[in-house]
Scaffold this motif. Sequence first.
Motif, short mmCIF file in Angstrom:
data_model
loop_
_atom_site.label_atom_id
_atom_site.label_comp_id
_atom_site.label_asym_id
_atom_site.label_seq_id
_atom_site.Cartn_x
_atom_site.Cartn_y
_atom_site.Cartn_z
N GLY A 11 8.49 -14.44 13.37
CA GLY A 11 9.34 -13.95 14.46
C GLY A 11 10.12 -12.73 14.02
N ASN A 12 9.90 -11.64 14.73
CA ASN A 12 10.61 -10.39 14.44
C ASN A 12 11.73 -10.26 15.49
N TRP A 13 12.95 -10.59 15.07
CA TRP A 13 14.05 -10.59 16.04
C TRP A 13 14.47 -9.17 16.44
N LYS A 14 14.04 -8.20 15.64
CA LYS A 14 14.44 -6.80 15.89
C LYS A 14 15.97 -6.70 15.92
N MET A 15 16.52 -5.82 16.77
CA MET A 15 17.99 -5.67 16.81
C MET A 15 18.56 -6.61 17.86
N GLY A 100 7.07 -0.65 7.90
CA GLY A 100 6.22 0.23 8.70
C GLY A 100 6.03 -0.19 10.13
N HIS A 101 6.97 -0.98 10.67
CA HIS A 101 6.86 -1.33 12.09
C HIS A 101 6.82 -0.04 12.91
N SER A 102 6.08 -0.03 14.00
CA SER A 102 5.93 1.22 14.78
C SER A 102 7.28 1.72 15.28
N GLU A 103 8.23 0.79 15.49
CA GLU A 103 9.56 1.25 15.94
C GLU A 103 10.27 2.01 14.82
N ARG A 104 10.01 1.66 13.58
CA ARG A 104 10.60 2.42 12.47
C ARG A 104 9.82 3.71 12.23
N TYR A 170 -1.47 -6.08 12.73
CA TYR A 170 -2.02 -5.11 13.68
C TYR A 170 -1.25 -5.23 14.99
N GLU A 171 -0.52 -4.18 15.30
CA GLU A 171 0.29 -4.18 16.51
C GLU A 171 0.02 -2.91 17.32
N PRO A 172 -0.89 -2.99 18.28
CA PRO A 172 -1.12 -1.81 19.11
C PRO A 172 0.20 -1.40 19.78
N TRP A 174 1.00 0.23 22.31
CA TRP A 174 1.06 0.08 23.77
C TRP A 174 1.20 -1.38 24.21
N ALA A 175 1.06 -2.30 23.27
CA ALA A 175 1.16 -3.73 23.62
C ALA A 175 2.53 -4.31 23.26
N ILE A 176 3.34 -3.54 22.52
CA ILE A 176 4.61 -4.09 22.03
C ILE A 176 5.65 -4.08 23.14
N GLY A 177 6.11 -5.27 23.50
CA GLY A 177 7.18 -5.41 24.49
C GLY A 177 6.77 -4.99 25.90
N THR A 178 5.48 -4.82 26.14
CA THR A 178 5.03 -4.32 27.44
C THR A 178 4.42 -5.39 28.32
N GLY A 215 0.11 -8.57 16.68
CA GLY A 215 1.42 -8.48 17.33
C GLY A 215 1.34 -7.60 18.56
N GLY A 216 2.13 -7.93 19.54
CA GLY A 216 2.16 -7.16 20.78
C GLY A 216 2.04 -8.09 21.96
N SER A 217 3.23 -8.50 22.47
CA SER A 217 3.29 -9.36 23.65
C SER A 217 2.54 -10.68 23.47
N MET A 218 2.55 -11.22 22.22
CA MET A 218 2.01 -12.57 22.06
C MET A 218 3.01 -13.56 22.62
N LYS A 219 2.52 -14.50 23.41
CA LYS A 219 3.40 -15.50 24.03
C LYS A 219 2.64 -16.81 24.17
N GLY A 235 0.55 -14.42 14.03
CA GLY A 235 1.16 -13.48 14.96
C GLY A 235 2.48 -12.95 14.43
N LEU A 236 2.76 -11.70 14.78
CA LEU A 236 4.10 -11.13 14.57
C LEU A 236 4.68 -11.00 15.96
N ILE A 237 5.71 -11.79 16.22
CA ILE A 237 6.16 -11.99 17.59
C ILE A 237 7.57 -11.48 17.78
N GLY A 238 7.75 -10.61 18.75
CA GLY A 238 9.07 -10.06 19.05
C GLY A 238 9.77 -10.88 20.12
N GLY A 239 9.62 -10.46 21.36
CA GLY A 239 10.35 -11.08 22.47
C GLY A 239 10.29 -12.60 22.50
N ALA A 240 9.09 -13.14 22.36
CA ALA A 240 8.94 -14.60 22.47
C ALA A 240 9.52 -15.34 21.26
P1 PGA Z 1 6.66 -8.16 21.17
O1 PGA Z 1 6.95 -7.40 19.79
O2 PGA Z 1 6.14 -9.53 20.84
O3 PGA Z 1 7.98 -8.19 21.88
O4 PGA Z 1 5.63 -7.34 21.90
C1 PGA Z 1 6.11 -7.57 18.68
C2 PGA Z 1 6.57 -6.70 17.55
O5 PGA Z 1 6.95 -5.54 17.80
O6 PGA Z 1 6.59 -7.13 16.38
#
Ligand code: PGA
Length: 255
Positions: A11-15, A100-104, A170-172, A174-178, A215-219, A235-240
């Motif tokens: 789980g990647n809680w981010k900020m 190396g997260h794409s947000e960084r 692997y986190e496309p 365009w799939a992150i948080g979308t 990773g990328g909108s896995m739920k 999975g590397l999971i953000g929102g969920a």
């Molecule tokens: P997401 O983020 O699950 O909210 O799309 C994944 C991530 O950026 O690690």
Amino acid sequence: MSQERTTLIAGNWKMNGGLDEVDGLAGDLAGRMTGLTAAPGFEMAVCPPFPLLPMVASAIEESGIALGAQDCHGNEKGAHTGDVSAKLLAQVGCAYVIVGHSERRTDHGETDEQVRAKAEAAQAAGMAAIVCVGETEAERDAGRATEVVVGQVVGSVPEGATAENLVVAYEPVWAIGTGKTATPQDAQDMHAAIRASLADRFGGDTAAGIRILYGGSMKPGNAAELLALADVDGGLIGGASLVADDFWAIGQAAG
Ligand code: PGA
């Protein structure tokens, strides 16, 4: 998912997340983990913001949940205001560091070279680096997705990778948080290309043991299908990952 690789649900809680999430999220997950009557068929990790790391470490103690950080500096120590060393992250209990997260890469202009240095620092401190790679939508539309991602793997993964000190995510972009996810075929193809690139450098046996996360909108609704793919090892999971029920459900989908 393969027999020889333990699925990692990170789980990647981010900020996101504050003091309430120490018990409300990390403690909740720890309770569910310790309540299991059989050993889970997956490994779970949580990666909260830096200030929460020691508190989350206490909340998940002896639950089997691993702790991870979201970044580290590439140098061992020194005059780097606002940065955090890998050694300190290891001292407070981290087993993983996302690098190396794409947000960084976007927000802080991180290059493959810097990501590689961060991964090396994490590994030197005894942790596993979770090295993130992924193409933008424009790169995919231009038919360059595999070239871009394999290029990032080559540039960002340090020498001496092992199944213990490296995870690739692997986190496309365009799939992150979308809410969009890669199709199972596209995800499997990319994961196989990443593993082939690792095999070229580190040998087939080592590559076969390295976990490659999607990773990328896995739920909960799409996790089982993605996690069942031959080369998707978690999975590397953000929102969920911010909702205990959802994150737990993804773990259940892993086995
Ligand atoms: P997401 O983020 O699950 O909210 O799309 C994944 C991530 O950026 O690690």
